[in-house]
Design a protein around this motif. Structure first.
Motif, PDB file in Angstrom:
ATOM      1  N   VAL A 174       0.914  -0.987  -0.155  1.00 33.33           N
ATOM      2  CA  VAL A 174       0.033   0.119   0.090  1.00 33.33           C
ATOM      3  C   VAL A 174       0.771   1.286  -0.049  1.00 33.33           C
ATOM      4  O   VAL A 174       0.626   2.345  -0.573  1.00 33.33           O
ATOM      5  CB  VAL A 174      -1.024   0.032   1.157  1.00 33.33           C
ATOM      6  CG1 VAL A 174      -2.185  -0.995   0.859  1.00 33.33           C
ATOM      7  CG2 VAL A 174      -0.550  -0.024   2.506  1.00 33.33           C
ATOM      8  N   LYS A 175       1.979   1.138   0.533  1.00 32.43           N
ATOM      9  CA  LYS A 175       3.064   2.113   0.498  1.00 32.43           C
ATOM     10  C   LYS A 175       3.486   2.386  -0.898  1.00 32.43           C
ATOM     11  O   LYS A 175       3.591   3.453  -1.550  1.00 32.43           O
ATOM     12  CB  LYS A 175       4.115   2.025   1.510  1.00 32.43           C
ATOM     13  CG  LYS A 175       3.871   2.298   2.655  1.00 32.43           C
ATOM     14  CD  LYS A 175       5.115   2.302   3.653  1.00 32.43           C
ATOM     15  CE  LYS A 175       5.110   3.072   4.891  1.00 32.43           C
ATOM     16  NZ  LYS A 175       6.673   2.946   5.534  1.00 32.43           N
ATOM     17  N   ALA A 176       3.762   1.340  -1.558  1.00 30.36           N
ATOM     18  CA  ALA A 176       4.201   1.516  -3.053  1.00 30.36           C
ATOM     19  C   ALA A 176       3.218   1.938  -3.876  1.00 30.36           C
ATOM     20  O   ALA A 176       3.492   2.480  -4.884  1.00 30.36           O
ATOM     21  CB  ALA A 176       4.852   0.178  -3.536  1.00 30.36           C
ATOM     22  N   GLN A 177       2.044   1.704  -3.566  1.00 29.68           N
ATOM     23  CA  GLN A 177       0.825   2.046  -4.575  1.00 29.68           C
ATOM     24  C   GLN A 177       0.590   3.462  -4.264  1.00 29.68           C
ATOM     25  O   GLN A 177      -0.521   4.223  -4.747  1.00 29.68           O
ATOM     26  CB  GLN A 177      -0.569   1.325  -4.257  1.00 29.68           C
ATOM     27  CG  GLN A 177      -0.233  -0.392  -4.466  1.00 29.68           C
ATOM     28  CD  GLN A 177      -1.214  -1.105  -4.117  1.00 29.68           C
ATOM     29  OE1 GLN A 177      -2.479  -0.681  -4.011  1.00 29.68           O
ATOM     30  NE2 GLN A 177      -1.004  -2.345  -3.739  1.00 29.68           N
ATOM     31  N   GLY A 178       1.018   4.082  -3.238  1.00 28.44           N
ATOM     32  CA  GLY A 178       0.799   5.527  -2.750  1.00 28.44           C
ATOM     33  C   GLY A 178      -0.472   5.665  -2.224  1.00 28.44           C
ATOM     34  O   GLY A 178      -1.150   6.689  -1.925  1.00 28.44           O
ATOM     35  N   LEU A 179      -0.953   4.716  -1.492  1.00 32.86           N
ATOM     36  CA  LEU A 179      -2.105   4.612  -0.626  1.00 32.86           C
ATOM     37  C   LEU A 179      -2.132   5.144   0.909  1.00 32.86           C
ATOM     38  O   LEU A 179      -2.995   5.776   1.505  1.00 32.86           O
ATOM     39  CB  LEU A 179      -2.813   3.561  -0.739  1.00 32.86           C
ATOM     40  CG  LEU A 179      -3.266   2.642  -1.863  1.00 32.86           C
ATOM     41  CD1 LEU A 179      -3.975   1.496  -1.803  1.00 32.86           C
ATOM     42  CD2 LEU A 179      -4.266   3.533  -2.627  1.00 32.86           C
ATOM     43  N   VAL A 180      -0.930   4.903   1.488  1.00 31.35           N
ATOM     44  CA  VAL A 180      -0.553   5.212   2.767  1.00 31.35           C
ATOM     45  C   VAL A 180       0.951   5.842   2.711  1.00 31.35           C
ATOM     46  O   VAL A 180       1.855   5.686   2.080  1.00 31.35           O
ATOM     47  CB  VAL A 180      -0.452   3.845   3.519  1.00 31.35           C
ATOM     48  CG1 VAL A 180       0.318   3.844   4.832  1.00 31.35           C
ATOM     49  CG2 VAL A 180      -1.826   3.230   3.228  1.00 31.35           C
ATOM     50  N   GLY A 181       1.092   6.693   3.816  1.00 35.29           N
ATOM     51  CA  GLY A 181       2.353   7.363   3.909  1.00 35.29           C
ATOM     52  C   GLY A 181       2.754   7.929   5.470  1.00 35.29           C
ATOM     53  O   GLY A 181       1.810   7.263   6.132  1.00 35.29           O
ATOM     54  N   GLU A 182       3.997   7.796   5.699  1.00 32.23           N
ATOM     55  CA  GLU A 182       4.510   8.308   6.974  1.00 32.23           C
ATOM     56  C   GLU A 182       4.392   9.712   7.285  1.00 32.23           C
ATOM     57  O   GLU A 182       4.291  10.465   6.706  1.00 32.23           O
ATOM     58  CB  GLU A 182       5.765   7.849   7.146  1.00 32.23           C
ATOM     59  CG  GLU A 182       6.266   6.164   7.075  1.00 32.23           C
ATOM     60  CD  GLU A 182       5.868   5.398   8.353  1.00 32.23           C
ATOM     61  OE1 GLU A 182       5.492   6.105   9.426  1.00 32.23           O
ATOM     62  OE2 GLU A 182       5.802   4.236   7.964  1.00 32.23           O
ATOM     63  N   LYS A 183       3.728   9.783   8.687  1.00 36.04           N
ATOM     64  CA  LYS A 183       3.839  11.222   9.124  1.00 36.04           C
ATOM     65  C   LYS A 183       4.770  11.490  10.316  1.00 36.04           C
ATOM     66  O   LYS A 183       5.157  10.516  10.948  1.00 36.04           O
ATOM     67  CB  LYS A 183       2.363  11.140  10.031  1.00 36.04           C
ATOM     68  CG  LYS A 183       1.293  10.967   8.878  1.00 36.04           C
ATOM     69  CD  LYS A 183      -0.471  11.119   9.295  1.00 36.04           C
ATOM     70  CE  LYS A 183      -0.558  11.042  10.912  1.00 36.04           C
ATOM     71  NZ  LYS A 183      -1.886  11.204  11.308  1.00 36.04           N
ATOM     72  N   VAL A 229      -4.005   1.001   8.197  1.00 33.24           N
ATOM     73  CA  VAL A 229      -3.633   2.164   8.983  1.00 33.24           C
ATOM     74  C   VAL A 229      -3.940   2.167  10.386  1.00 33.24           C
ATOM     75  O   VAL A 229      -3.215   2.335  11.315  1.00 33.24           O
ATOM     76  CB  VAL A 229      -3.907   3.457   8.104  1.00 33.24           C
ATOM     77  CG1 VAL A 229      -4.003   4.864   9.133  1.00 33.24           C
ATOM     78  CG2 VAL A 229      -3.042   3.805   6.847  1.00 33.24           C
ATOM     79  N   LYS A 230      -5.418   1.998  10.491  1.00 36.38           N
ATOM     80  CA  LYS A 230      -5.953   1.934  11.968  1.00 36.38           C
ATOM     81  C   LYS A 230      -5.247   0.729  12.613  1.00 36.38           C
ATOM     82  O   LYS A 230      -4.584   1.047  13.910  1.00 36.38           O
ATOM     83  CB  LYS A 230      -7.409   1.442  11.673  1.00 36.38           C
ATOM     84  CG  LYS A 230      -8.322   1.237  12.948  1.00 36.38           C
ATOM     85  CD  LYS A 230      -9.564   1.148  12.642  1.00 36.38           C
ATOM     86  CE  LYS A 230     -10.145   0.821  14.232  1.00 36.38           C
ATOM     87  NZ  LYS A 230     -10.099  -0.505  14.741  1.00 36.38           N
ATOM     88  N   LEU A 231      -5.075  -0.326  12.027  1.00 33.57           N
ATOM     89  CA  LEU A 231      -4.455  -1.568  12.629  1.00 33.57           C
ATOM     90  C   LEU A 231      -2.886  -1.147  13.125  1.00 33.57           C
ATOM     91  O   LEU A 231      -2.709  -1.489  14.384  1.00 33.57           O
ATOM     92  CB  LEU A 231      -4.663  -2.689  11.915  1.00 33.57           C
ATOM     93  CG  LEU A 231      -6.048  -3.419  11.746  1.00 33.57           C
ATOM     94  CD1 LEU A 231      -5.975  -4.508  10.896  1.00 33.57           C
ATOM     95  CD2 LEU A 231      -6.383  -3.935  13.471  1.00 33.57           C
ATOM     96  N   ILE A 232      -2.290  -0.738  12.346  1.00 36.19           N
ATOM     97  CA  ILE A 232      -0.806  -0.703  12.653  1.00 36.19           C
ATOM     98  C   ILE A 232      -0.483   0.535  13.490  1.00 36.19           C
ATOM     99  O   ILE A 232       0.306   0.856  14.519  1.00 36.19           O
ATOM    100  CB  ILE A 232      -0.016  -0.183  11.203  1.00 36.19           C
ATOM    101  CG1 ILE A 232      -0.130  -1.789  10.468  1.00 36.19           C
ATOM    102  CG2 ILE A 232       1.247   0.194  11.507  1.00 36.19           C
ATOM    103  CD1 ILE A 232       0.547  -1.367   9.137  1.00 36.19           C
ATOM    104  N   ASN A 233      -1.344   1.659  13.290  1.00 35.98           N
ATOM    105  CA  ASN A 233      -1.377   2.994  14.067  1.00 35.98           C
ATOM    106  C   ASN A 233      -1.812   2.334  15.569  1.00 35.98           C
ATOM    107  O   ASN A 233      -1.177   3.026  16.543  1.00 35.98           O
ATOM    108  CB  ASN A 233      -2.063   4.063  13.943  1.00 35.98           C
ATOM    109  CG  ASN A 233      -1.548   4.920  12.546  1.00 35.98           C
ATOM    110  OD1 ASN A 233      -0.324   4.510  12.376  1.00 35.98           O
ATOM    111  ND2 ASN A 233      -2.418   5.648  11.894  1.00 35.98           N
ATOM    112  N   GLU A 234      -2.566   1.377  15.874  1.00 30.29           N
ATOM    113  CA  GLU A 234      -3.166   1.061  17.217  1.00 30.29           C
ATOM    114  C   GLU A 234      -1.850   0.311  17.834  1.00 30.29           C
ATOM    115  O   GLU A 234      -1.730   0.370  18.938  1.00 30.29           O
ATOM    116  CB  GLU A 234      -4.115   0.103  17.139  1.00 30.29           C
ATOM    117  CG  GLU A 234      -5.728   0.742  16.841  1.00 30.29           C
ATOM    118  CD  GLU A 234      -6.690  -0.011  16.817  1.00 30.29           C
ATOM    119  OE1 GLU A 234      -7.916   0.319  16.660  1.00 30.29           O
ATOM    120  OE2 GLU A 234      -6.711  -1.393  16.632  1.00 30.29           O
ATOM    121  N   ALA A 235      -1.274  -0.550  17.047  1.00 32.87           N
ATOM    122  CA  ALA A 235      -0.045  -1.298  17.400  1.00 32.87           C
ATOM    123  C   ALA A 235       1.057  -0.215  17.764  1.00 32.87           C
ATOM    124  O   ALA A 235       1.845  -0.319  18.856  1.00 32.87           O
ATOM    125  CB  ALA A 235       0.259  -2.284  16.476  1.00 32.87           C
TER     126      ALA A 235
END
Length: 117
Positions: free
Chosen positions: A37-46, A64-70
């Motif tokens: 999803v990062k390679a597809q440009g759907l998600v990025g780092e803040k 994003v939700k699952l990884i941000n919770e972790a």
């Protein structure tokens, strides 16, 4: 027959409720999908140490939700273990994540998404 017509909506709702957890993505699946999803440009780092949705498509939101919770749980543990502020851990993690982001993938700069040069 009338009883079936009355019960049918209840059964459908019950099946939906039962099947939702089975359809939900796990953290492991989200982690496995992150590179794509990062390679597809759907998600990025803040800069705050969390992921953000650049383009809401597919299951980017859920990943994003699952990884941000972790990440939050990990940041809280690190802050507690090292007796430092959560915001400091988040800022350090954000800086590190942005540094590790590959060229061409999205990072957030001044509240806007930009492709990392």
């Amino acid at each position: 027959m009338k009883i079936f017509k009355l019960i049918k909506p209840v059964l459908c709702a019950a099946l939906l409720v039962i099947s939702l957890p089975l359809m939900a993505m796990t953290l492991q699946q989200a982690m496995s999908s992150l590179g794509d999803v990062k390679a597809q440009g759907l998600v990025g780092e803040k800069p705050d140490g969390y992921l953000g949705v650049v383009t809401n498509s597919g299951n980017a939101d859920e990943i994003v939700k699952l990884i941000n919770e972790a990440r939050l749980a990990q940041y809280q543990r690190l802050a507690k273990d090292n007796n430092i502020a959560l915001a400091d851990v988040q800022a350090m993690a954000g800086q590190k994540a942005i540094e590790k982001t590959q060229s061409g993938q999205y990072i957030q700069v001044n509240q806007k998404w930009a492709k990392k040069p």
